[in-house]
Design a protein around this motif. Sequence first.
Motif, PDB file in Angstrom:
ATOM      1  N   ALA A 113       0.869  -1.173   0.000  1.00 15.14           N
ATOM      2  CA  ALA A 113       0.000   0.000   0.000  1.00 15.14           C
ATOM      3  C   ALA A 113       0.908   1.225   0.000  1.00 15.14           C
ATOM      4  N   VAL A 114       0.864   2.011  -1.059  1.00 14.15           N
ATOM      5  CA  VAL A 114       1.804   3.129  -1.180  1.00 14.15           C
ATOM      6  C   VAL A 114       1.172   4.485  -0.899  1.00 14.15           C
ATOM      7  N   THR A 115      -0.164   4.552  -0.821  1.00 19.57           N
ATOM      8  CA  THR A 115      -0.796   5.810  -0.401  1.00 19.57           C
ATOM      9  C   THR A 115      -1.970   5.507   0.515  1.00 19.57           C
ATOM     10  N   PHE A 116      -2.266   6.451   1.385  1.00 18.25           N
ATOM     11  CA  PHE A 116      -3.429   6.366   2.256  1.00 18.25           C
ATOM     12  C   PHE A 116      -4.691   6.478   1.407  1.00 18.25           C
ATOM     13  N   PRO A 117      -5.828   5.984   1.894  1.00 19.63           N
ATOM     14  CA  PRO A 117      -6.061   5.565   3.269  1.00 19.63           C
ATOM     15  C   PRO A 117      -5.686   4.102   3.565  1.00 19.63           C
ATOM     16  N   ALA A 118      -5.237   3.333   2.608  1.00 21.99           N
ATOM     17  CA  ALA A 118      -4.839   1.953   2.906  1.00 21.99           C
ATOM     18  C   ALA A 118      -3.422   1.938   3.467  1.00 21.99           C
ATOM     19  N   VAL A 119      -3.187   1.091   4.456  1.00 20.28           N
ATOM     20  CA  VAL A 119      -1.847   0.941   5.021  1.00 20.28           C
ATOM     21  C   VAL A 119      -1.389  -0.516   4.981  1.00 20.28           C
ATOM     22  N   THR A 120      -2.316  -1.436   4.834  1.00 25.77           N
ATOM     23  CA  THR A 120      -1.992  -2.862   4.819  1.00 25.77           C
ATOM     24  C   THR A 120      -1.846  -3.318   3.368  1.00 25.77           C
ATOM     25  N   PRO A 121      -0.781  -4.061   3.066  1.00 20.92           N
ATOM     26  CA  PRO A 121      -0.599  -4.503   1.680  1.00 20.92           C
ATOM     27  C   PRO A 121      -1.634  -5.547   1.276  1.00 20.92           C
ATOM     28  N   VAL A 122      -1.813  -5.704  -0.021  1.00 18.42           N
ATOM     29  CA  VAL A 122      -2.533  -6.856  -0.560  1.00 18.42           C
ATOM     30  C   VAL A 122      -1.485  -7.889  -0.956  1.00 18.42           C
ATOM     31  N   THR A 123      -1.892  -9.129  -1.047  1.00 18.84           N
ATOM     32  CA  THR A 123      -0.962 -10.159  -1.515  1.00 18.84           C
ATOM     33  C   THR A 123      -0.800 -10.038  -3.022  1.00 18.84           C
ATOM     34  N   ALA A 124       0.439 -10.071  -3.473  1.00 18.06           N
ATOM     35  CA  ALA A 124       0.728 -10.085  -4.909  1.00 18.06           C
ATOM     36  C   ALA A 124       1.126 -11.508  -5.297  1.00 18.06           C
ATOM     37  N   TYR A 125       0.770 -11.885  -6.504  1.00 18.80           N
ATOM     38  CA  TYR A 125       0.998 -13.254  -6.971  1.00 18.80           C
ATOM     39  C   TYR A 125       1.809 -13.237  -8.256  1.00 18.80           C
ATOM     40  N   ILE A 126       2.497 -14.346  -8.484  1.00 25.48           N
ATOM     41  CA  ILE A 126       3.160 -14.550  -9.772  1.00 25.48           C
ATOM     42  C   ILE A 126       2.121 -15.126 -10.730  1.00 25.48           C
ATOM     43  N   ALA A 127       2.058 -14.564 -11.915  1.00 28.54           N
ATOM     44  CA  ALA A 127       1.090 -15.041 -12.910  1.00 28.54           C
ATOM     45  C   ALA A 127       1.787 -15.224 -14.246  1.00 28.54           C
ATOM     46  N   ARG A 128       1.180 -16.050 -15.084  1.00 23.64           N
ATOM     47  CA  ARG A 128       1.757 -16.295 -16.412  1.00 23.64           C
ATOM     48  C   ARG A 128       0.634 -16.588 -17.394  1.00 23.64           C
ATOM     49  N   GLU A 129       0.985 -16.474 -18.682  1.00 26.11           N
ATOM     50  CA  GLU A 129       0.075 -16.891 -19.735  1.00 26.11           C
ATOM     51  C   GLU A 129       0.635 -18.151 -20.358  1.00 26.11           C
ATOM     52  N   LEU A 130      -0.239 -19.126 -20.571  1.00 27.05           N
ATOM     53  CA  LEU A 130       0.186 -20.395 -21.150  1.00 27.05           C
ATOM     54  C   LEU A 130      -0.961 -20.976 -21.961  1.00 27.05           C
ATOM     55  N   ASN A 131      -0.693 -21.228 -23.224  1.00 29.86           N
ATOM     56  CA  ASN A 131      -1.692 -21.870 -24.105  1.00 29.86           C
ATOM     57  C   ASN A 131      -3.054 -21.168 -24.068  1.00 29.86           C
ATOM     58  N   GLY A 132      -3.024 -19.836 -24.102  1.00 32.75           N
ATOM     59  CA  GLY A 132      -4.266 -19.091 -24.172  1.00 32.75           C
ATOM     60  C   GLY A 132      -4.955 -18.879 -22.835  1.00 32.75           C
ATOM     61  N   SER A 133      -4.329 -19.287 -21.759  1.00 32.76           N
ATOM     62  CA  SER A 133      -4.919 -19.103 -20.435  1.00 32.76           C
ATOM     63  C   SER A 133      -4.004 -18.268 -19.558  1.00 32.76           C
ATOM     64  N   VAL A 134      -4.614 -17.628 -18.553  1.00 30.46           N
ATOM     65  CA  VAL A 134      -3.840 -16.937 -17.516  1.00 30.46           C
ATOM     66  C   VAL A 134      -3.850 -17.832 -16.294  1.00 30.46           C
ATOM     67  N   GLU A 135      -2.679 -18.056 -15.737  1.00 26.59           N
ATOM     68  CA  GLU A 135      -2.549 -18.896 -14.559  1.00 26.59           C
ATOM     69  C   GLU A 135      -1.871 -18.098 -13.444  1.00 26.59           C
ATOM     70  N   VAL A 136      -2.285 -18.365 -12.209  1.00 26.85           N
ATOM     71  CA  VAL A 136      -1.727 -17.678 -11.047  1.00 26.85           C
ATOM     72  C   VAL A 136      -1.113 -18.708 -10.121  1.00 26.85           C
ATOM     73  N   ASP A 137       0.077 -18.401  -9.625  1.00 28.16           N
ATOM     74  CA  ASP A 137       0.734 -19.294  -8.661  1.00 28.16           C
ATOM     75  C   ASP A 137       0.138 -19.056  -7.290  1.00 28.16           C
ATOM     76  N   MET A 138      -0.632 -20.005  -6.812  1.00 28.32           N
ATOM     77  CA  MET A 138      -1.323 -19.871  -5.523  1.00 28.32           C
ATOM     78  C   MET A 138      -0.589 -20.588  -4.399  1.00 28.32           C
ATOM     79  N   ALA A 139       0.640 -21.002  -4.641  1.00 29.14           N
ATOM     80  CA  ALA A 139       1.397 -21.751  -3.609  1.00 29.14           C
ATOM     81  C   ALA A 139       1.699 -20.863  -2.422  1.00 29.14           C
TER      82      ALA A 139
END
Length: 106
Positions: A80-106
Amino acid sequence: MAYVKACASTEIVGEAGTCAMVGGKKIALFRVDGKILAVDDMCTHDEASLAEGTVLHENERCVVECPWHGAHFDLVSGKAVTFPAVTPVTAYIARELNGSVEVDMA
Ligand code: FES
């Protein structure tokens, strides 16, 4: 790594956000400079959908501006880089493969 399919690549158009259920979580997905960036969809300030926010390019970083009260979150780190939020959100690694978007949920 535990990639889970989020949506078809064609569902993410330009820098407009897309919300997808991935592994039981709502994830906001954006395409910026050809890369898929993924963060938790819910703003940590008051539960707005970040997928409905606006992508902004600030100096070296790329952020999403929350549509409700304007907090900015770094789309790579989730910080979170500006107020009013102070708590970060989780960021994920994502990729495109064979026409789909996939997210690493590990
Ligand atoms: S809900 Fe996002 S800044 Fe308030």
